[in-house]
Enzyme design. Structure first.
Site, PDB file in Angstrom:
ATOM      1  N   GLY A 159       0.827  -1.206   0.000  1.00 31.22           N
ATOM      2  CA  GLY A 159       0.000   0.000   0.000  1.00 31.22           C
ATOM      3  C   GLY A 159       0.856   1.250   0.000  1.00 31.22           C
ATOM      4  N   GLY A 163      -0.571   4.748  -1.065  1.00 28.72           N
ATOM      5  CA  GLY A 163      -1.666   5.333  -0.306  1.00 28.72           C
ATOM      6  C   GLY A 163      -1.205   6.523   0.510  1.00 28.72           C
ATOM      7  N   GLN A 164      -2.120   7.073   1.290  1.00 25.13           N
ATOM      8  CA  GLN A 164      -1.830   8.290   2.033  1.00 25.13           C
ATOM      9  C   GLN A 164      -0.686   8.094   3.027  1.00 25.13           C
ATOM     10  OE1 GLN A 164      -4.910   9.735   4.669  1.00 25.13           O
ATOM     11  NE2 GLN A 164      -4.408  11.864   4.253  1.00 25.13           N
ATOM     12  N   ASP A 177      -0.298  -7.701  -4.882  1.00 21.54           N
ATOM     13  CA  ASP A 177      -1.722  -7.882  -4.640  1.00 21.54           C
ATOM     14  C   ASP A 177      -1.861  -8.759  -3.400  1.00 21.54           C
ATOM     15  OD1 ASP A 177      -4.409  -8.467  -4.583  1.00 21.54           O
ATOM     16  OD2 ASP A 177      -4.529  -9.257  -6.614  1.00 21.54           O
ATOM     17  N   TYR A 200     -15.597  -1.277   7.365  1.00 24.62           N
ATOM     18  CA  TYR A 200     -14.207  -0.921   7.645  1.00 24.62           C
ATOM     19  C   TYR A 200     -13.894  -1.119   9.127  1.00 24.62           C
ATOM     20  CZ  TYR A 200     -10.102   2.137   8.195  1.00 24.62           C
ATOM     21  OH  TYR A 200      -8.860   2.668   8.501  1.00 24.62           O
ATOM     22  N   LYS A 258     -11.378  -3.768  11.005  1.00 24.09           N
ATOM     23  CA  LYS A 258     -10.283  -3.292  11.845  1.00 24.09           C
ATOM     24  C   LYS A 258     -10.313  -3.958  13.220  1.00 24.09           C
ATOM     25  CE  LYS A 258      -7.947  -0.720   9.106  1.00 24.09           C
ATOM     26  NZ  LYS A 258      -6.597  -1.164   8.703  1.00 24.09           N
ATOM     27  N   ILE A 306      -5.983  11.041   9.679  1.00 19.63           N
ATOM     28  CA  ILE A 306      -4.619  11.416   9.297  1.00 19.63           C
ATOM     29  C   ILE A 306      -4.661  12.574   8.301  1.00 19.63           C
ATOM     30  CG2 ILE A 306      -2.448  10.641   8.291  1.00 19.63           C
ATOM     31  CD1 ILE A 306      -3.071   9.229  10.874  1.00 19.63           C
TER      32      ILE A 306
END
Length: 321
Positions: free
Chosen positions: A8, A11-12, A53, A142, A146, A172
């Site tokens: 990832g 991503g951010q 992946d 989500y 988590k 974030i």
């Protein structure tokens, strides 16, 4: 030096974590793993890059073996708002992907960082100074993944002795990458609208308080936890961490100190119900006690830094004292 794979990486969080890890451990020791979004930032391209992946176990194994990986930062996930639009995809990527990483870690003796989120809490959780150990009743796919992921990570610690560690991130805020479908995305989007001289339409009520963190502290938390002495860690996965809490109105008012004409409208959508189920502030005393967690950035300093960095990126001349 550890041999690190960041899953990832585009991503951010990954966009900021990869450069920080490469600076610390050497650029050839940190592999930037992406899925569909190819790396574009020079900081991500300055070192090994591989398509990964998490739903393809064989492909994951090949990357691990090719680079002799001993540490994985597993960041790939479908976030809260995006997950509500496609909950089954969120389950597959967030849960099946995590199991693949944990199984690979079990077989190869790999150390894993996996972040949870304040989405793991729910309507029955205390809203202020939400404690480390409390009622967990997430209401989004989500959040469900988590909380389940926290339990799964601890299972692999207890059952197989895998070194799995992780924090519960608040919202974030980052100047490096655009957010990717979370409920707290407004706190990044709003800066772009302000700097472009546009009115921002916020999808949360102006008084919606949520815990937040600036990206440098998010990166610091991940690396600091991974470098902590394992003998001091009791919880291992799901540590509360936070820096500050604010509302959309408070953020808009702080931005207006530098851009006086900035305007914001408030039109709550489906994300309001998600935000209402989350904490307003967190108690992160367990993280402070077990591995010395301490944020460095204040709310006011974050706003100023975001305006400076994004202003430079957008080519806007903004005088900030």
């Amino acid at each position: 030096m550890p041999h690190v794979l960041v899953i990832g990486a585009t991503g951010q969080i990954g966009s900021a974590l990869v450069p920080a890890l490469r600076k610390k451990y050497g650029k050839y020791n940190v592999v930037a793993g992406y899925h569909s979004k190819k790396p574009e930032l020079p900081e991500l391209l300055d070192g090994p890059v591989e398509q990964v992946d998490v739903l393809n176990r064989d492909a994951l194994e090949k990357v691990i073996e090719r680079y002799n990986i001993d540490t994985i930062y597993h960041l790939a996930a479908i976030l809260s708002a995006a997950g509500e639009k496609n909950p089954m995809q969120a389950w597959r990527i967030n849960m099946d992907g995590l199991i693949n990483v944990l199984e690979a870690a079990r077989e190869h003796g790999i150390k894993v960082f996996w972040p949870s989120s304040i989405a793991a809490f729910g309507p029955s959780s205390p809203k202020y100074n939400t404690p480390q150990y409390t009622i967990m009743d997430p209401t989004t796919m989500y959040g469900i993944t988590k909380y389940a992921g926290e339990l799964l990570g601890r299972y692999y610690v207890l059952k197989y002795g895998v070194d799995v560690r992780g924090v519960r991130y608040p919202g974030i805020i980052s100047s490096e990458a655009l957010p990717g479908g979370g409920t707290t995305d407004y706190a990044v989007e709003i800066f772009y609208y302000a700097l472009e001289g546009k009115k921002y339409k916020c999808y949360l009520r102006k008084d919606t308080m949520l815990p937040m963190m600036y990206m440098p502290d998010a990166v610091k938390a991940a690396i600091q936890l991974m470098e902590a002495d394992r003998s001091r860690l009791k919880l291992m996965v799901g540590y509360n961490v936070t820096a500050f809490s604010f509302t959309p109105e408070q953020l808009a008012n702080e931005i207006k100190k530098y851009i006086p004409g900035f305007e914001v409208e408030y039109e709550p959508d489906f994300r309001q119900a998600i935000a209402d189920s989350w904490p307003k502030s967190l108690d992160d005393s367990v993280a402070r006690e077990e591995w010395g967690w301490q944020p460095e950035w204040s709310f006011e300093a974050m706003v100023k830094d975001m305006l400076v960095k994004l202003g430079r990126k957008l080519g806007k001349k903004l005088v900030i004292e």
